[in-house]
Design a protein around this motif. Structure first.
Motif, PDB file in Angstrom:
ATOM      1  N   ASP A  15       0.839  -1.190   0.000  1.00 43.62           N
ATOM      2  CA  ASP A  15       0.000   0.000   0.000  1.00 43.62           C
ATOM      3  C   ASP A  15       0.880   1.249   0.000  1.00 43.62           C
ATOM      4  O   ASP A  15       1.812   1.365   0.814  1.00 43.62           O
ATOM      5  CB  ASP A  15      -0.915  -0.001   1.229  1.00 43.62           C
ATOM      6  N   VAL A  16       0.597   2.187  -0.905  1.00 48.53           N
ATOM      7  CA  VAL A  16       1.357   3.435  -0.986  1.00 48.53           C
ATOM      8  C   VAL A  16       0.464   4.590  -0.545  1.00 48.53           C
ATOM      9  O   VAL A  16      -0.598   4.822  -1.137  1.00 48.53           O
ATOM     10  CB  VAL A  16       1.891   3.678  -2.413  1.00 48.53           C
ATOM     11  N   ASN A  17       0.892   5.260   0.499  1.00 48.11           N
ATOM     12  CA  ASN A  17       0.224   6.464   1.016  1.00 48.11           C
ATOM     13  C   ASN A  17      -1.169   6.177   1.550  1.00 48.11           C
ATOM     14  O   ASN A  17      -2.084   7.006   1.414  1.00 48.11           O
ATOM     15  CB  ASN A  17       0.158   7.563  -0.052  1.00 48.11           C
ATOM     16  N   SER A  18      -1.340   5.013   2.157  1.00 40.16           N
ATOM     17  CA  SER A  18      -2.564   4.647   2.853  1.00 40.16           C
ATOM     18  C   SER A  18      -3.763   4.562   1.919  1.00 40.16           C
ATOM     19  O   SER A  18      -4.172   5.540   1.289  1.00 40.16           O
ATOM     20  CB  SER A  18      -2.883   5.626   3.990  1.00 40.16           C
ATOM     21  N   ALA A  19      -4.298   3.381   1.807  1.00 41.18           N
ATOM     22  CA  ALA A  19      -5.486   3.093   0.977  1.00 41.18           C
ATOM     23  C   ALA A  19      -5.243   3.390  -0.495  1.00 41.18           C
ATOM     24  O   ALA A  19      -6.177   3.715  -1.238  1.00 41.18           O
ATOM     25  CB  ALA A  19      -6.696   3.854   1.487  1.00 41.18           C
ATOM     26  N   GLY A  20      -3.992   3.297  -0.926  1.00 44.74           N
ATOM     27  CA  GLY A  20      -3.689   3.426  -2.343  1.00 44.74           C
ATOM     28  C   GLY A  20      -3.762   4.826  -2.895  1.00 44.74           C
ATOM     29  O   GLY A  20      -3.970   5.020  -4.102  1.00 44.74           O
ATOM     30  N   LEU A  21      -3.593   5.840  -2.077  1.00 39.08           N
ATOM     31  CA  LEU A  21      -3.684   7.221  -2.542  1.00 39.08           C
ATOM     32  C   LEU A  21      -2.377   7.727  -3.144  1.00 39.08           C
ATOM     33  O   LEU A  21      -2.329   8.848  -3.649  1.00 39.08           O
ATOM     34  CB  LEU A  21      -4.095   8.131  -1.372  1.00 39.08           C
ATOM     35  N   GLY A  22      -1.326   6.927  -3.097  1.00 42.19           N
ATOM     36  CA  GLY A  22      -0.036   7.344  -3.619  1.00 42.19           C
ATOM     37  C   GLY A  22       0.263   6.757  -4.985  1.00 42.19           C
ATOM     38  O   GLY A  22      -0.579   6.132  -5.629  1.00 42.19           O
ATOM     39  N   THR A  23       1.527   6.951  -5.417  1.00 42.21           N
ATOM     40  CA  THR A  23       1.953   6.529  -6.753  1.00 42.21           C
ATOM     41  C   THR A  23       3.188   5.645  -6.649  1.00 42.21           C
ATOM     42  O   THR A  23       4.142   5.974  -5.935  1.00 42.21           O
ATOM     43  CB  THR A  23       2.286   7.755  -7.622  1.00 42.21           C
ATOM     44  N   LEU A  24       3.148   4.530  -7.365  1.00 41.33           N
ATOM     45  CA  LEU A  24       4.300   3.646  -7.499  1.00 41.33           C
ATOM     46  C   LEU A  24       4.853   3.805  -8.916  1.00 41.33           C
ATOM     47  O   LEU A  24       4.183   3.453  -9.891  1.00 41.33           O
ATOM     48  CB  LEU A  24       3.899   2.196  -7.237  1.00 41.33           C
ATOM     49  N   ASN A  25       6.069   4.360  -9.016  1.00 41.85           N
ATOM     50  CA  ASN A  25       6.737   4.518 -10.295  1.00 41.85           C
ATOM     51  C   ASN A  25       7.727   3.373 -10.490  1.00 41.85           C
ATOM     52  O   ASN A  25       8.656   3.214  -9.701  1.00 41.85           O
ATOM     53  CB  ASN A  25       7.488   5.849 -10.367  1.00 41.85           C
TER      54      ASN A  25
ATOM     55  N   ILE B 277      -1.477  -4.527  -5.095  1.00 41.01           N
ATOM     56  CA  ILE B 277      -0.808  -3.228  -5.034  1.00 41.01           C
ATOM     57  C   ILE B 277      -1.889  -2.167  -4.918  1.00 41.01           C
ATOM     58  O   ILE B 277      -2.757  -2.047  -5.798  1.00 41.01           O
ATOM     59  CB  ILE B 277       0.056  -2.963  -6.283  1.00 41.01           C
ATOM     60  N   GLN B 278      -1.868  -1.420  -3.818  1.00 44.06           N
ATOM     61  CA  GLN B 278      -2.812  -0.321  -3.619  1.00 44.06           C
ATOM     62  C   GLN B 278      -2.078   0.983  -3.903  1.00 44.06           C
ATOM     63  O   GLN B 278      -1.498   1.604  -3.003  1.00 44.06           O
ATOM     64  CB  GLN B 278      -3.390  -0.358  -2.210  1.00 44.06           C
ATOM     65  N   ALA B 279      -2.105   1.404  -5.178  1.00 47.53           N
ATOM     66  CA  ALA B 279      -1.429   2.620  -5.619  1.00 47.53           C
ATOM     67  C   ALA B 279      -1.718   2.832  -7.092  1.00 47.53           C
ATOM     68  O   ALA B 279      -2.146   1.913  -7.804  1.00 47.53           O
ATOM     69  CB  ALA B 279       0.082   2.517  -5.406  1.00 47.53           C
ATOM     70  N   GLU B 280      -1.484   4.042  -7.566  1.00 51.13           N
ATOM     71  CA  GLU B 280      -1.447   4.278  -8.995  1.00 51.13           C
ATOM     72  C   GLU B 280      -0.101   3.789  -9.505  1.00 51.13           C
ATOM     73  O   GLU B 280       0.950   4.236  -9.034  1.00 51.13           O
ATOM     74  CB  GLU B 280      -1.607   5.766  -9.303  1.00 51.13           C
ATOM     75  N   LEU B 281      -0.112   2.853 -10.444  1.00 50.87           N
ATOM     76  CA  LEU B 281       1.123   2.255 -10.951  1.00 50.87           C
ATOM     77  C   LEU B 281       1.498   2.882 -12.286  1.00 50.87           C
ATOM     78  O   LEU B 281       0.741   2.786 -13.262  1.00 50.87           O
ATOM     79  CB  LEU B 281       0.952   0.746 -11.106  1.00 50.87           C
ATOM     80  N   ASN B 282       2.661   3.521 -12.316  1.00 48.60           N
ATOM     81  CA  ASN B 282       3.202   4.070 -13.553  1.00 48.60           C
ATOM     82  C   ASN B 282       4.370   3.196 -13.993  1.00 48.60           C
ATOM     83  O   ASN B 282       5.407   3.156 -13.323  1.00 48.60           O
ATOM     84  CB  ASN B 282       3.694   5.509 -13.354  1.00 48.60           C
ATOM     85  N   ASN B 283       4.206   2.501 -15.103  1.00 49.73           N
ATOM     86  CA  ASN B 283       5.270   1.653 -15.643  1.00 49.73           C
ATOM     87  C   ASN B 283       6.017   2.437 -16.714  1.00 49.73           C
ATOM     88  O   ASN B 283       5.501   2.680 -17.806  1.00 49.73           O
ATOM     89  CB  ASN B 283       4.678   0.370 -16.228  1.00 49.73           C
ATOM     90  N   MET B 284       7.257   2.845 -16.377  1.00 48.75           N
ATOM     91  CA  MET B 284       7.996   3.747 -17.239  1.00 48.75           C
ATOM     92  C   MET B 284       8.556   3.029 -18.463  1.00 48.75           C
ATOM     93  O   MET B 284       8.613   1.800 -18.523  1.00 48.75           O
ATOM     94  CB  MET B 284       9.120   4.414 -16.434  1.00 48.75           C
ATOM     95  N   MET B 285       8.986   3.830 -19.447  1.00 46.11           N
ATOM     96  CA  MET B 285       9.532   3.283 -20.681  1.00 46.11           C
ATOM     97  C   MET B 285      10.704   2.350 -20.379  1.00 46.11           C
ATOM     98  O   MET B 285      11.634   2.709 -19.656  1.00 46.11           O
ATOM     99  CB  MET B 285       9.996   4.405 -21.609  1.00 46.11           C
TER     100      MET B 285
END
Length: 316
Positions: A266-276, A295-303
């Motif tokens: 979990d990123v930033n409690s209850a998925g309010l954060g971002t996983l890069n 995974i409780q987060a916004e997931l950004n999969n980079m190039m």
């Protein structure tokens, strides 16, 4: 007070019966200063204890060497007890060649400028009881190929930024709740460090360049965190929750979620954060159970980065 000067040797040993040395007399405070060699050893036959107990509010200051041996080979219990409000200051070497327990319940082990060496197959146990403190700093040197075990409630206070360079040691916090606070804390290249259920980190910065294992549930990391090594997220009984409270989690290494029971990152409690993700994320299963890795987060999969789903992965 007791002063063991340079080139002096103080041997505390048992020969067939328990031995205890207590620096206390009628409630008075006595200090121990070591600039030479203190040997804690067990001789003779049978299993028996060797104990050095400080008095409350006293100081044991060692700028020399404290060596722990088991000459009899009977694995006798060897203990240094630091009672309430006392300080065990290691500015020299604690050479652990046999199992040793340092009891810091209500007291402090300060090794921010000291060396601790643990031999192969040997356990150094830091027993925190209800509340113990260990202080480490930039001058701390941990070496050897043995086991550093924390039991009870232990606060690990980082006085100056610490880059943990101990590739041969095994760190075990499963027997207690360890809280890491203070300045920046980094797990060094080739070093393996683990946190277990109930452990927490609130240092000014937390970085992983080696291998960091998070196993169980209720693990909380409030520090800004950066992974450039291997971050292993392992499931377990209970909620399986590992919380990174910073709103941003950057992965520049390998992030492995291994399902065993329940496993939630979990990123930033209850998925309010971002996983890069800049490198590699894998979802796998080596244990039991049927729940997905979560995974409780916004997931950004980079190039150029990879998310490898070898077992069910749920994004919340």
């Amino acid at each position: 007070e007791l002063v063991n000067n340079f080139d002096g040797t103080l041997t505390i040993k048992s020969e067939g019966a328990p031995t205890a040395i207590t620096k206390n007399n009628g409630g008075a405070t006595y200090d121990v200063f070591n600039d030479g060699l203190i040997v804690i050893d067990a001789l003779g036959t049978g299993t028996h204890s060797v104990t050095l107990t400080m008095s409350s509010s006293s100081q044991l200051i060692s700028q020399g060497t404290i060596q722990v041996l088991d000459s009899a080979g009977n694995n006798s219990l060897k203990t240094v007890v630091a009672p309430d409000s006392s300080f065990f200051v290691n500015d020299g070497l604690i050479d652990v060649d046999a199992d040793l327990t340092i009891d810091v319940d209500g007291s402090t082990l300060d090794t921010e400028n000291g060396l601790i060496d643990i031999a192969t197959g040997v356990d150094l146990t830091i027993a925190g009881g209800t509340s113990g403190t260990v202080e480490i700093g930039s001058g701390t040197n941990l070496s050897g190929t043995g086991n550093l075990i924390f039991t009870g409630n232990v606060t690990l206070t980082v006085i100056n930024n610490v880059f943990l360079d101990a590739p041969g040691l095994f760190f075990d916090t499963s027997g207690g709740d360890v809280t890491i606070t203070g300045s920046g804390f980094s797990v060094g290249f080739g070093t393996s460090f683990g946190l277990n259920s109930g452990d927490s980190v609130s240092t000014s910065l937390f970085e992983n360049f080696g291998t960091l294992d998070l196993t169980g549930d209720g693990i909380t990391i409030t520090s800004p965190f950066n992974n450039q090594g291997t971050l292993q997220i392992n499931g377990g009984p209970g909620s399986g929750l590992k919380i990174f409270n910073d709103p941003l989690l950057d992965n520049h290494g390998n992030l492995i979620l291994d399902q065993d029971g329940t496993n939630i990152l979990d990123v930033n409690s209850a998925g309010l954060g971002t996983l890069n993700n800049y490198d590699y994320i894998q979802s796998e299963k080596t244990g039991s159970g049927s729940n997905p890795n979560i995974i409780q987060a916004e997931l950004n999969n980079m190039m150029g980065a990879t998310v490898d789903v070898d077992y069910a992965l749920q994004l919340n």
